[in-house]
Design a protein around this motif. Structure first.
Motif, mmCIF file in Angstrom:
data_model
loop_
_atom_site.group_PDB
_atom_site.id
_atom_site.type_symbol
_atom_site.label_atom_id
_atom_site.label_comp_id
_atom_site.label_asym_id
_atom_site.label_seq_id
_atom_site.Cartn_x
_atom_site.Cartn_y
_atom_site.Cartn_z
ATOM 1 N N ALA A 159 79.092 -59.343 -82.021
ATOM 2 C CA ALA A 159 78.298 -58.632 -83.221
ATOM 3 C C ALA A 159 77.767 -57.163 -82.928
ATOM 4 C CB ALA A 159 77.190 -59.694 -83.724
ATOM 5 N N GLY A 160 77.488 -56.875 -81.687
ATOM 6 C CA GLY A 160 76.549 -55.775 -81.316
ATOM 7 C C GLY A 160 75.278 -56.046 -81.397
ATOM 8 N N ASP A 161 74.384 -55.094 -80.699
ATOM 9 C CA ASP A 161 72.985 -55.278 -80.843
ATOM 10 C C ASP A 161 72.691 -55.029 -81.966
ATOM 11 O OD1 ASP A 161 73.191 -55.541 -77.835
ATOM 12 O OD2 ASP A 161 72.578 -53.639 -77.311
ATOM 13 N N PRO A 162 71.252 -55.728 -82.265
ATOM 14 C CA PRO A 162 70.603 -55.473 -83.566
ATOM 15 C C PRO A 162 70.126 -53.897 -83.992
ATOM 16 C CG PRO A 162 69.497 -57.195 -82.342
ATOM 17 C CD PRO A 162 70.331 -56.604 -81.553
ATOM 18 N N PRO A 163 70.138 -53.514 -85.149
ATOM 19 C CA PRO A 163 70.007 -52.036 -85.393
ATOM 20 C C PRO A 163 68.549 -51.774 -84.784
ATOM 21 C CG PRO A 163 70.858 -53.314 -87.353
ATOM 22 C CD PRO A 163 70.671 -54.278 -86.594
ATOM 23 N N THR A 164 68.735 -50.564 -84.451
ATOM 24 C CA THR A 164 67.216 -49.862 -83.841
ATOM 25 C C THR A 164 66.145 -50.199 -84.669
ATOM 26 O OG1 THR A 164 67.757 -47.754 -84.465
ATOM 27 C CG2 THR A 164 68.543 -48.204 -82.290
#
Length: 219
Positions: free
Chosen positions: A118-123
């Motif tokens: 999914a990728g890292d959560p948005p910053t």
């Protein structure tokens, strides 16, 4: 939190919470595993009929636990977002509104297998992301339930459940905590996650979560 069950594990006092979470008083930390935000939306993208509102329900449960426990930190043992399709604008807006309500809370995500896809959560969600194992003595905090050479492990990934069997073929399947000397398992926190039935091994302590309480399985 009158319905929690207090246990001693590896020299630490831990609260097992009916809502499938663990509170660690010495660290003022709430620990959850397998949140799987956006899983239902991911299934709907594949034209699968699944329930709506699971993200809101999951976040509301987190709200309630954070209000009830004295928390400085939320620790997520992997699989925060279910898939890249979970990054839909509407889902991210709900997450941002939830984060704004808890802007002073430290959040740490230990990457799980779904997080890698999914990728890292948005910053803007201000979530610290770390690889496993994350050592927070006396534990190694992991997503995968693998033995650590030095520290007892708290992990997720498995979504453990236990089947109670009664008369006349009655069966009740409940999420559970599996507390063991080397590798312990937390139940999946997310609303739409499923589960894997566990069979106790020597040294395992099984704690069932349901009906607004946690109780030890007597064997």
């Amino acid at each position: 939190m009158n319905s929690h069950l207090t246990i001693e594990h590896c020299g630490q006092t831990l609260w097992l919470l009916p809502d499938r979470a663990l509170y660690w008083p010495a660290r003022r930390a709430l620990v959850v595993a397998d949140v799987h935000i956006g899983k239902a939306a991911s299934y709907r993208a594949l034209h699968q009929p699944v329930p709506r509102g699971t993200t809101d329900a999951t976040l509301q449960r987190l709200d309630a636990l954070l209000a009830a426990c004295d928390c400085d930190q939320l620790i997520i043992l992997g699989d925060f977002l279910h898939a890249r399709t979970a990054r839909a604008p509407a889902t991210m807006a709900r997450l941002k509104a939830w984060r704004d309500r808890h802007d002073r809370l430290s959040i740490v995500l230990v990457r799980g297998n779904h997080d890698r896809h999914a990728g890292d959560p948005p910053t803007q969600l201000d979530i610290e992301v770390v690889d496993e194992p994350w050592i927070l003595p006396p534990f190694a905090l992991q997503h995968e339930p693998d033995i650590h050479p030095e520290f007892p492990v708290l992990s997720g990934h498995v979504h453990p459940t236990f089947i109670l069997r009664g008369r006349a073929r009655q069966r009740l399947r409940l999420p559970c905590f599996v507390m063991a000397p080397q590798v312990s398992l937390l139940p999946a926190f997310g609303e739409f996650t499923g589960g894997w039935n566990v069979e106790p091994r020597p040294g395992d302590c099984i704690y069932l979560a349901g009906a607004d309480q946690v109780w030890a399985l007597q064997r």
